[in-house]
Design a protein around this motif. Structure first.
Motif, mmCIF file in Angstrom:
data_model
loop_
_atom_site.group_PDB
_atom_site.id
_atom_site.type_symbol
_atom_site.label_atom_id
_atom_site.label_comp_id
_atom_site.label_asym_id
_atom_site.label_seq_id
_atom_site.Cartn_x
_atom_site.Cartn_y
_atom_site.Cartn_z
ATOM 1 N N ILE A 214 64.417 3.823 26.423
ATOM 2 C CA ILE A 214 64.885 2.976 25.416
ATOM 3 C C ILE A 214 65.625 4.013 24.316
ATOM 4 C CG2 ILE A 214 63.734 0.754 25.823
ATOM 5 C CD1 ILE A 214 61.769 1.624 23.725
ATOM 6 N N GLU A 241 65.629 -7.887 27.831
ATOM 7 C CA GLU A 241 64.550 -7.180 26.867
ATOM 8 C C GLU A 241 65.465 -5.669 26.393
ATOM 9 O OE1 GLU A 241 60.092 -7.291 27.160
ATOM 10 O OE2 GLU A 241 60.794 -6.972 29.102
ATOM 11 N N ILE A 245 66.735 -4.482 22.470
ATOM 12 C CA ILE A 245 65.970 -3.047 21.871
ATOM 13 C C ILE A 245 67.173 -2.196 21.796
ATOM 14 C CG2 ILE A 245 64.488 -1.211 22.317
ATOM 15 C CD1 ILE A 245 62.861 -3.125 24.146
ATOM 16 N N LEU A 249 68.223 -0.404 18.281
ATOM 17 C CA LEU A 249 68.281 1.269 17.964
ATOM 18 C C LEU A 249 69.642 1.556 17.622
ATOM 19 C CD1 LEU A 249 65.850 2.141 20.744
ATOM 20 C CD2 LEU A 249 65.506 2.381 18.496
#
Length: 251
Positions: A214, A241, A245, A249
């Motif tokens: 991630i 998901e 994320i 970010l």
């Protein structure tokens, strides 16, 4: 600025890290179902893990299935990957059969990217990357270590060797034994991506390495892998998901 690799309008090495989702079906029916599912999720690339396919030892069957997947996936960029058992895949092919399979996939025009394993042999890899480029496809030259995380020097050496052998995109995935190994992977990602020769892909696997999937883009990794149905490697997050994320970010 790093050289951008553009595939069907997706610019690898620019902006938010791209998401790739694997197809791991064993039968034509399973692959058809998976491809339909992939059309409904927010991804950038699909990867066909050919080693899962029950007829992977038949070039003709593989090429027929590849043509069907290309049709089913529409304009989604498609990575063609036969992952050998020694690098975490489902089966082995000898070097000659492996090279032929990848050449034929590139020649078909149905695969946008061909994944070539770094340790297939330097001359084989060099010839394959040149052939893939001549045929108008992109090459990823990859290495997977499911046992450990080599030293930063060794990881950097492998990524640079992939580039020297003609890779458009070097890729490395390693297994961490502790959080320090994840730091090693991220450090080499930053080191090699800072050389600005083009995009690279790196990841640390399993639960300990999820942070690299991630946050890898912060350190220079251009692509990450998420699962729509079945994960193809330990530590893959569900693609929905992962997208949330990444958007948080890198917004």
């Amino acid at each position: 600025m790093s050289r951008i690799v553009e595939i069907r309008g997706i610019r690898l090495g620019e902006g938010v890290p791209k998401i790739c989702v694997p197809l791991t079906g064993r039968t034509k029916e399973e692959l058809r179902e998976e491809a339909g599912l992939l059309r409904t999720v927010d991804l950038d690339f699909a990867e066909w893990r050919v080693d899962f396919f029950e007829k992977a030892d038949s070039v003709e069957a593989v090429l027929g299935q590849l043509a069907e997947l290309r049709n089913l996936l529409g304009n989604i960029p498609l990575i063609f990957t036969f992952r050998s058992a020694r690098e975490g895949g489902q089966r082995e092919l000898n070097a000659e059969a492996y090279a032929r399979l990848n050449r034929e996939a590139a020649a078909s025009g149905h695969a946008d990217v061909i994944d070539i394993e770094l340790f297939t042999g330097d001359e084989v890899v060099r010839e394959l990357t040149a052939e893939v480029r001549r045929l108008g496809a992109v090459s990823i030259v990859s290495n997977h270590d499911f046992n450990a995380t080599p030293s930063q020097e060794e990881l950097a050496s492998r990524l640079r060797l992939a580039r020297e052998l003609g890779a458009d995109v070097p890729k490395i995935a390693v297994m961490p034994r502790n959080p320090g190994d994840v730091l090693t992977l991220l450090a080499v990602t930053y080191e090699v991506s800072s050389e600005e020769h083009g995009p690279i892909i790196t990841m640390s696997m399993a639960q300990t390495g999820v942070v690299s999937r991630i946050a890898g883009g912060t350190f220079g990794s251009a692509l990450t892998f998420g699962a729509a149905k079945n994960a193809s490697a330990p530590g893959q997050l569900a693609v929905a998901e992962l997208r949330v994320i990444l958007n948080a970010l890198y917004a």
